[in-house]
Design an enzyme around this catalytic site. Structure first.
Site, PDB file in Angstrom:
ATOM      1  N   LYS A 198      -5.238  11.561  -2.989  1.00  0.00           N
ATOM      2  CA  LYS A 198      -5.805  10.791  -1.870  1.00  0.00           C
ATOM      3  C   LYS A 198      -6.100  11.780  -0.748  1.00  0.00           C
ATOM      4  O   LYS A 198      -5.212  12.480  -0.283  1.00  0.00           O
ATOM      5  CB  LYS A 198      -4.831   9.727  -1.415  1.00  0.00           C
ATOM      6  N   LYS A 251      -8.754   8.889  -4.644  1.00  0.00           N
ATOM      7  CA  LYS A 251      -9.294   8.111  -3.522  1.00  0.00           C
ATOM      8  C   LYS A 251      -9.674   9.030  -2.368  1.00  0.00           C
ATOM      9  O   LYS A 251      -8.875   9.884  -1.982  1.00  0.00           O
ATOM     10  CB  LYS A 251      -8.218   7.132  -3.048  1.00  0.00           C
TER      11      LYS A 251
HETATM   12  N1  LIG Z   1      -2.185   3.770   3.761  1.00  0.00           N
HETATM   13  C1  LIG Z   1      -3.390   4.262   4.302  1.00  0.00           C
HETATM   14  C2  LIG Z   1      -4.587   3.312   4.188  1.00  0.00           C
HETATM   15  C3  LIG Z   1      -5.698   4.021   3.490  1.00  0.00           C
HETATM   16  C4  LIG Z   1      -6.522   4.993   4.258  1.00  0.00           C
HETATM   17  C5  LIG Z   1      -6.117   5.334   5.677  1.00  0.00           C
HETATM   18  O1  LIG Z   1      -6.237   4.480   6.538  1.00  0.00           O
HETATM   19  O2  LIG Z   1      -5.659   6.472   5.869  1.00  0.00           O
HETATM   20  C6  LIG Z   1      -6.536   3.164   2.601  1.00  0.00           C
HETATM   21  C7  LIG Z   1      -5.791   1.977   2.053  1.00  0.00           C
HETATM   22  N2  LIG Z   1      -5.009   2.370   0.943  1.00  0.00           N
HETATM   23  C8  LIG Z   1      -7.898   2.813   3.171  1.00  0.00           C
HETATM   24  C9  LIG Z   1      -8.741   2.134   2.074  1.00  0.00           C
HETATM   25  C10 LIG Z   1     -10.174   1.897   2.476  1.00  0.00           C
HETATM   26  O3  LIG Z   1     -10.674   2.595   3.378  1.00  0.00           O
HETATM   27  O4  LIG Z   1     -10.795   0.988   1.879  1.00  0.00           O
END
Ligand SMILES: NCC[C@H](CC(=O)O)[C@@H](CN)CCC(=O)O
Ligand SMILES: [Zn+2]
Length: 326
Positions: A198, A251
């Site tokens: 991520k 991601k």
């Molecule tokens: N736990 C972090 C949330 C994270 C990204 C972020 O805000 O850093 C994601 C959710 N898992 C964002 C997902 C998205 O942008 O659709």
């Protein structure tokens, strides 16, 4: 012309063209990210995410019933508490009466066959908006963060979640969650889908609008991966495999197709997931609105590239559309 120069004969017809994809996008490959808020009767549109809403628990049947009828098979829940008291440890994350645990229980009873995943993070619930505990100097305090993330994950499993998906990026959280699930008797009942690779992407803005989860200061670059870090992504994937992840996720997705391909080679025996994040979704919509391309065509082209890269599970806000289009 040499025989070997002729390729067009193999794809001159729509049917023979459909055979050229090694893997076809199917409804079961789609996992729908949904936002659950703590006003039980809410249906609040999210302007930066076309067609998406924050939903209250009492509206879930109205929201998801038609989608389940069209073939929706899995969702991933994100809590968006607006009335809770946020604190440094993210106490509301696993509030038994909070949006996520309430929604898990409601969905299990409404849709027995629906696969329910829960995102596990603290950023929607901490008063500082970071994904973990902080030291006094504002840096991440990894050890207590990992323990808290594992506690939240186990409580989601106890509530009935089929899958817990830690998006926090704390070091060692996969092992801690797996250990917690096993010790609580859920080691064989709850899937652990890790957001292994991520990245500290600029594509999370609309989500943060929807979830109110932007960090109150600084950024997430000390725990989400540097955007150019292919080696770190490979190492994180190998680490999470070793720590007990059942599914490996990359991601965001479209700018990271090489990482999805790497994940498929490194985790050859794991399902590979990718998340078409909010900013990617908004980009596809913005381009269509600007007349650059047809929305449906581009939605397919972008998601099919993720399938081609090796993803077998795709989190996408286009899920409701694909349920109509497929
Ligand atoms: N736990 C972090 C949330 C994270 C990204 C972020 O805000 O850093 C994601 C959710 N898992 C964002 C997902 C998205 O942008 O659709
Ligand atoms: Zn977070």
């Amino acid at each position: 012309m040499d025989i070997s120069s002729i390729l067009q004969g193999g794809y001159q017809h729509p049917v023979s063209r459909s055979w050229q994809a090694k893997q076809q996008l199917t409804k079961s490959m789609l996992m729908y990210p949904i936002f659950i808020t703590d006003d039980p009767d809410a249906r609040v549109e999210v302007p930066s995410l076309p067609g998406q809403c924050r939903w209250g628990v009492n509206r879930l049947e109205e929201f998801l019933g038609p989608l389940v009828q069209k073939g929706l098979q899995s969702v991933i829940l994100f809590g968006v508490p607006l009335k809770c008291l946020k604190d440094m440890r993210g106490t509301p994350a696993d509030d038994p009466n909070g949006p996520v645990i309430s929604a898990v229980k409601k969905l299990r009873s409404l849709f027995p066959d629906l696969y329910i995943a829960c995102d596990v993070c603290l950023c929607e619930y901490t008063d500082h908006g970071h994904c973990g505990y902080l030291n006094a100097d504002g840096t991440i305090d990894n050890t207590p963060s990992v323990a808290r993330i594992a506690e939240v994950a186990v409580n989601y499993a106890k509530a009935g979640a089929h899958c817990v998906a830690p998006s926090d990026m704390m070091d060692g959280r996969v092992k801690a969650i797996k250990r917690g699930l096993i010790d609580a008797g859920f080691g064989n009942k709850c899937t652990l889908m890790s957001y292994s690779a991520k990245f500290a992407s600029s594509l999370y803005g609309p989500f943060r609008d929807a979830a109110g989860s932007a960090p109150s200061f600084g950024n997430r670059k000390c725990y989400q991966l540097p955007v150019a870090a292919r080696g770190l992504a490979r190492r994180a994937i190998l680490r999470d495999m070793e720590e007990g992840a059942d599914i490996i996720m990359v991601k965001p997705a479209l700018p990271y197709l090489d990482i999805i391909a790497d994940a498929g080679q490194l985790a050859v025996d794991h399902p590979i997931a990718c998340y078409q994040v909010s900013g990617e979704f908004a980009m596809v919509h913005a381009g269509a609105a600007a007349g650059v391309y047809d929305l449906k065509t581009m939605a397919f082209e972008s998601v099919e590239s993720m399938v081609r890269a090796g993803a077998t599970l795709i989190m996408t806000y286009f899920t409701p559309d694909f349920l109509d289009w497929l």
